[in-house]
Enzyme design. Structure first.
Site, PDB file in Angstrom:
ATOM      1  N   ASP A   1       8.824 -15.064   3.794  1.00  0.00           N
ATOM      2  CA  ASP A   1       9.276 -14.648   3.739  1.00  0.00           C
ATOM      3  C   ASP A   1      10.140 -14.193   4.296  1.00  0.00           C
ATOM      4  O   ASP A   1      11.263 -13.267   4.530  1.00  0.00           O
ATOM      5  CB  ASP A   1       9.277 -13.284   2.315  1.00  0.00           C
ATOM      6  CG  ASP A   1       8.267 -12.534   2.973  1.00  0.00           C
ATOM      7  OD1 ASP A   1       7.787 -12.544   3.406  1.00  0.00           O
ATOM      8  OD2 ASP A   1       8.378 -11.900   2.503  1.00  0.00           O
ATOM      9  N   HIS A   2       9.125 -14.288   5.480  1.00  0.00           N
ATOM     10  CA  HIS A   2      10.324 -13.288   6.799  1.00  0.00           C
ATOM     11  C   HIS A   2      10.533 -14.447   8.313  1.00  0.00           C
ATOM     12  O   HIS A   2      11.634 -13.935   8.913  1.00  0.00           O
ATOM     13  CB  HIS A   2       9.627 -12.453   7.536  1.00  0.00           C
ATOM     14  CG  HIS A   2       9.397 -11.612   6.503  1.00  0.00           C
ATOM     15  ND1 HIS A   2       9.826 -10.005   7.114  1.00  0.00           N
ATOM     16  CD2 HIS A   2       8.800 -11.060   5.588  1.00  0.00           C
ATOM     17  CE1 HIS A   2      10.029  -9.133   5.650  1.00  0.00           C
ATOM     18  NE2 HIS A   2       8.684  -9.990   5.150  1.00  0.00           N
TER      19      HIS A   2
ATOM     20  N   HIS B   1       1.729  -3.505   1.117  1.00  0.00           N
ATOM     21  CA  HIS B   1       3.018  -2.935   1.884  1.00  0.00           C
ATOM     22  C   HIS B   1       2.616  -1.086   1.038  1.00  0.00           C
ATOM     23  O   HIS B   1       1.950  -0.933   0.116  1.00  0.00           O
ATOM     24  CB  HIS B   1       3.802  -3.489   0.273  1.00  0.00           C
ATOM     25  CG  HIS B   1       4.812  -4.574   0.442  1.00  0.00           C
ATOM     26  ND1 HIS B   1       5.256  -5.054   1.990  1.00  0.00           N
ATOM     27  CD2 HIS B   1       3.932  -6.276   0.483  1.00  0.00           C
ATOM     28  CE1 HIS B   1       5.694  -6.584   1.595  1.00  0.00           C
ATOM     29  NE2 HIS B   1       4.729  -7.040   0.458  1.00  0.00           N
TER      30      HIS B   1
ATOM     31  N   HIS C   1      -0.301  -4.267   8.244  1.00  0.00           N
ATOM     32  CA  HIS C   1      -0.134  -5.212   7.029  1.00  0.00           C
ATOM     33  C   HIS C   1      -0.476  -6.320   6.253  1.00  0.00           C
ATOM     34  O   HIS C   1      -2.222  -6.792   7.292  1.00  0.00           O
ATOM     35  CB  HIS C   1       1.216  -5.557   7.504  1.00  0.00           C
ATOM     36  CG  HIS C   1       2.348  -6.458   6.354  1.00  0.00           C
ATOM     37  ND1 HIS C   1       2.088  -6.354   4.726  1.00  0.00           N
ATOM     38  CD2 HIS C   1       2.686  -7.830   6.991  1.00  0.00           C
ATOM     39  CE1 HIS C   1       3.111  -7.164   4.356  1.00  0.00           C
ATOM     40  NE2 HIS C   1       3.656  -8.349   5.087  1.00  0.00           N
TER      41      HIS C   1
ATOM     42  N   GLY D   1      12.317 -27.646  -9.630  1.00  0.00           N
ATOM     43  CA  GLY D   1      12.313 -28.985  -8.960  1.00  0.00           C
ATOM     44  C   GLY D   1      12.183 -28.270  -7.513  1.00  0.00           C
ATOM     45  O   GLY D   1      13.155 -29.380  -7.048  1.00  0.00           O
TER      46      GLY D   1
ATOM     47  N   ASP E   1      10.492  -0.828   3.944  1.00  0.00           N
ATOM     48  CA  ASP E   1      10.414  -1.645   3.173  1.00  0.00           C
ATOM     49  C   ASP E   1      10.092  -1.275   2.004  1.00  0.00           C
ATOM     50  O   ASP E   1       9.483  -0.239   1.256  1.00  0.00           O
ATOM     51  CB  ASP E   1       8.591  -2.369   3.969  1.00  0.00           C
ATOM     52  CG  ASP E   1       7.805  -2.739   2.675  1.00  0.00           C
ATOM     53  OD1 ASP E   1       8.099  -3.068   1.452  1.00  0.00           O
ATOM     54  OD2 ASP E   1       6.624  -3.535   3.025  1.00  0.00           O
TER      55      ASP E   1
END
Ligand SMILES: [Zn+2]
Ligand SMILES: [Zn+2]
Length: 553
Positions: free
Chosen positions: A74-75, A367, A138, A45, A193
């Protein structure tokens, strides 16, 4: 003696997602990325997970700005939540800001920020921070490595990167600038990274996917082609479009974010599809299937996405079947394998032919792998090193790579979420920790805590037993009940004997309590829960949630 620089990690060190760090100089805070994380199966949920923003809230007046290294969720995805409480300007490339803008706008928070564009190679002062933005390649265009020229030397943050020497847009990682900084004045601290730190070798170039796509399009002559990829992967979209155009096809996008990002990228001149070759998804049915290419969202099998609905035969615009070729130009990110497999299976079941990264080279990672990570380390030649962006195993592997490349063991810090690190004349060390737990966001309910999540997991795994009983308030004598209602534990109609015994245990527990003069309702509830819990566990080896309701008769 120069003042020390502080780095505080709020997310991304110990998981893939919710990347967020603070750099502090002269009492001011620069936020470096503010991302979100998608939930896994252990978070029923939950729509998304954010960093714990306590530290930022408590130091709101010291926040100078936020730099977003690139446009991935995610950034940048946490900003539309953080801006509810705080207000600060955001710096990034034009595309990064364009992608972030959508979400912030949808949250109605644009007035709480100012979006300030920075260009490739630009060096600019933001408050006390002397920042430089270095282009990197990227899986979304126009990402940056960020350099901070500080009184403690150069701090370089790689951002998400790979070393693609033949990127689709020709914009390569500026290795010469990184090398120059490594030489003069030298890099004091590198953060890099770690996502693919376990993978040996070198990533393939994004443009290698284009060749494979063109080949697949040729083979699919006469059939309708439906593709799916990340909506932010503009270069992938370009390569799909190029293959489609070369094959004489008209292109339609499917999914809200795909339509938005394609429009944005075309408007910015970053995506080239002629107007007359782009058609509305509503018109696709009226076209010759052999002359159509659909570019859809849902490459991660997200339940309500365009592709998942297609696989379930429930997409409003497209009915997939015999004669369709579906190309999944993505790789399931960890945690999504199950849903992606289900989508692939559903598409096959409908009669479509599915091409995915397991059978053809239709995807490459964004990556850097080991040899690229080593190249960056050899050019930057950092004195100190902190691996970022990864699960602990990735950080660990990356730390070892750095040592292999000559960074001394005591100069490598294996930091995790919540760690505060100080770079001073003495070197680098841990100095403090801040709250860094997961902040779970449920779209409807709002923020849900650990307790709610624990309850949801128990309910999902074990079920629930509600026991209702009315007692005399003075004597504690049972007057009605106990009645037992259960869901997800046993099928009640077939377990009458078991439920009868369970009721008996509750009665016994309450009688014993009455004998001992215990009539306080909270105590009675606790005793009921204990007695029933013990019985259920002994007899069925399960631990369902037990909800006692003790009422006054
Ligand atoms: Zn990332
Ligand atoms: Zn990324």
């Amino acid at each position: 003696m120069a003042d020390p620089i502080r780095l505080t990690f709020l997310g991304g060190l110990g998981e893939i997602g919710r990347n967020c760090a603070c750099i502090e100089q002269d009492g001011r805070i620069m936020l470096l990325d503010c991302g979100l994380m998608f939930p896994d199966a252990e978070m029923p949920g939950v729509d998304l997970v954010l960093p714990d923003f306590t530290y930022l809230r408590e130091n709101a007046d010291r926040i100078e700005a936020c730099i977003i290294t690139h446009g991935h969720e995610d950034h940048a995805g946490g900003l539309s939540f953080l801006l509810r409480d705080l207000s600060f300007p955001i710096y990034g490339s034009a595309l990064t800001l364009g992608l972030a803008r959508n979400r912030i706008d949808e949250a109605g928070l644009l007035k709480r920020t100012e979006l300030i564009e920075v260009a490739d190679g630009e060096r600019r002062r933001i408050g006390p921070f002397d920042c430089e933005f270095i282009p990197v390649t990227h899986s979304v265009p126009h990402g940056f490595a960020t350099v901070f020229h500080t009184p403690q030397g150069v701090i370089m943050h790689s951002g998400d990167f790979k070393l693609d020497l033949t990127p689709v847009d020709g914009r390569i990682t500026d290795l010469s600038r990184i090398g120059a900084l490594g030489h003069d004045p030298g890099v004091r601290l590198l953060l890099s990274d770690s996502t693919n730190a376990e993978e040996p070798g070198h990533t393939r170039s994004e443009s290698s996917v284009g060749k494979v796509l063109r080949e697949l399009f040729r083979e699919a002559e006469g059939k309708r082609i439906i593709t799916a990829c990340f909506a932010s992967h503009i270069h992938r979209i370009q390569q799909i479009a190029d293959a489609a155009l070369a094959n004489g096809r008209t292109i339609a996008t499917l999914g809200r974010s795909m339509a938005k990002n394609v429009a944005l990228a075309r408007q910015m001149g970053l995506l080239h599809i002629p107007d007359d070759r782009l058609v509305d998804i509503e018109k696709v049915d009226s076209l010759d299937p052999a002359k159509v290419c659909v570019i859809s969202t849902g490459s991660q099998g997200e339940p309500m996405s365009a592709l998942a609905l297609m696989a379930a035969g429930e997409n409003k615009w497209l009915k997939v079947g015999e004669g369709d070729v579906v190309i999944l130009s993505a790789h399931a990110i960890p945690g999504n394998e199950y849903t992606v497999n289900k989508v692939i299976d559903g598409l096959f079941r409908l009669g479509a032919e599915v091409v995915h990264s397991g059978v053809a080279a239709v995807h490459v990672t964004g990556h850097a792998m080991q040899e690229e990570l080593k190249t960056l380390l050899s050019l930057a030649k950092p004195q100190h090193f902190i691996p970022v962006h990864g699960e602990f195993r990735h950080l660990n592997r990356h730390a070892r790579l750095a040592m292999e490349m000559g960074v001394k063991q005591f100069d490598v810090l294996l930091a995790e979420d919540g760690d505060v690190v100080e770079l001073s004349d003495k070197g680098i060390e841990f100095v403090d920790t801040v709250p860094s737990g997961y902040l779970y966001v449920d779209g409807i309910v709002g923020d849900v805590g650990h307790g709610v999540l624990r309850d949801r997991r128990v309910l999902a795994d074990e079920g629930v037993i509600v026991v209702v009983v009315a007692v005399d308030v003075n004597s504690g004598e049972v007057l009605t009940g106990p009645e037992i209602i259960t869901r997800g534990w046993v099928h009640a109609p077939e377990a009458e004997d078991l439920l009868g015994e369970a009721r008996q245990k509750v009665v016994e527990a309450l009688e014993k309590a009455a004998d001992e003069g215990k009539t306080d309702f909270e105590t009675l509830k606790r005793l009921v829960r204990q007695a029933l819990g013990k019985f259920v566990s002994e007899r069925t080896k399960r631990r369902p949630m037990i909800v006692p309701v003790v009422m006054e008769a």
